[in-house]
Design an enzyme around this catalytic site. Structure first.
Site, PDB file in Angstrom:
ATOM      1  N   CYS A  11      12.418  14.820   3.564  1.00 21.13           N
ATOM      2  CA  CYS A  11      11.761  16.445   3.324  1.00 21.13           C
ATOM      3  C   CYS A  11      11.379  16.412   1.537  1.00 21.13           C
ATOM      4  O   CYS A  11      11.819  15.731   0.903  1.00 21.13           O
ATOM      5  CB  CYS A  11      13.009  17.361   3.742  1.00 21.13           C
ATOM      6  SG  CYS A  11      14.373  17.539   2.950  1.00 21.13           S
ATOM      7  N   CYS A  85       7.056  17.267   3.822  1.00 18.64           N
ATOM      8  CA  CYS A  85       6.830  16.720   2.501  1.00 18.64           C
ATOM      9  C   CYS A  85       5.348  16.287   2.311  1.00 18.64           C
ATOM     10  O   CYS A  85       5.029  16.115   1.418  1.00 18.64           O
ATOM     11  CB  CYS A  85       7.722  15.227   2.384  1.00 18.64           C
ATOM     12  SG  CYS A  85       7.045  13.881   3.383  1.00 18.64           S
ATOM     13  N   CYS A  89       4.542  11.737   1.267  1.00 18.96           N
ATOM     14  CA  CYS A  89       5.321  10.693   2.154  1.00 18.96           C
ATOM     15  C   CYS A  89       4.237   9.509   2.232  1.00 18.96           C
ATOM     16  O   CYS A  89       3.233   9.695   2.781  1.00 18.96           O
ATOM     17  CB  CYS A  89       5.661  11.297   3.450  1.00 18.96           C
ATOM     18  SG  CYS A  89       6.947  12.400   3.323  1.00 18.96           S
TER      19      CYS A  89
END
Length: 135
Positions: A11, A85, A89
């Site tokens: 996250c 995120c 990511c």
């Protein structure tokens, strides 16, 4: 996937959702799964309300520290679970990805964080059942 699969929870701040998910998976899977968590922009500390919510169900995450997501960590993981995120990511071909739409517990009252905690538990339980079935 090896005999001991690895799961990475990601996250933004690695202070709430991903830490709670990692706590649940460690609790439910024991040492059968390698559990990691990271954040695209890690906070200084874990969200104290998330710590409190997890403590209520007997899971202690006070010893965890938010860490920055690295390419190596993502590359070494079999399953990558993202939680808000976005584009931060990395994507690796051949990895299993899931994006869990969860309320960010940052700044939320304990009642909201409990709901997030319980939602995460349900999702982690499903993930664990699936991983155990594939072995």
């Amino acid at each position: 996937m090896s005999d001991k699969p690895s799961v990475l929870f990601v996250c933004v701040h690695n202070a709430g959702r991903s830490q709670m998910a990692a706590g649940w998976l460690r609790h439910l899977a024991g040492d059968t799964i390698e559990v990691r968590s990271a954040g695209s922009e890690p906070a200084e500390q874990i969200n104290p309300v998330a710590v409190e919510a997890m403590r209520e169900v007997g899971i202690d995450i006070t010893d965890r520290t938010p860490v920055r997501l690295t390419w190596d960590t993502a590359e070494a993981s079999d399953v990558i679970i993202t939680m808000g995120c976005g584009d931060a990511c990395p994507v690796f071909p051949g990895k299993r990805y899931e994006d869990w739409k969860l309320t960010d517990p940052a700044g939320q009252p304990i009642d909201v964080v409990r709901e997030v905690r319980d939602d995460i538990r349900s999702r982690v339980s499903g993930l664990l059942a699936d991983l155990q079935q594939r072995r």
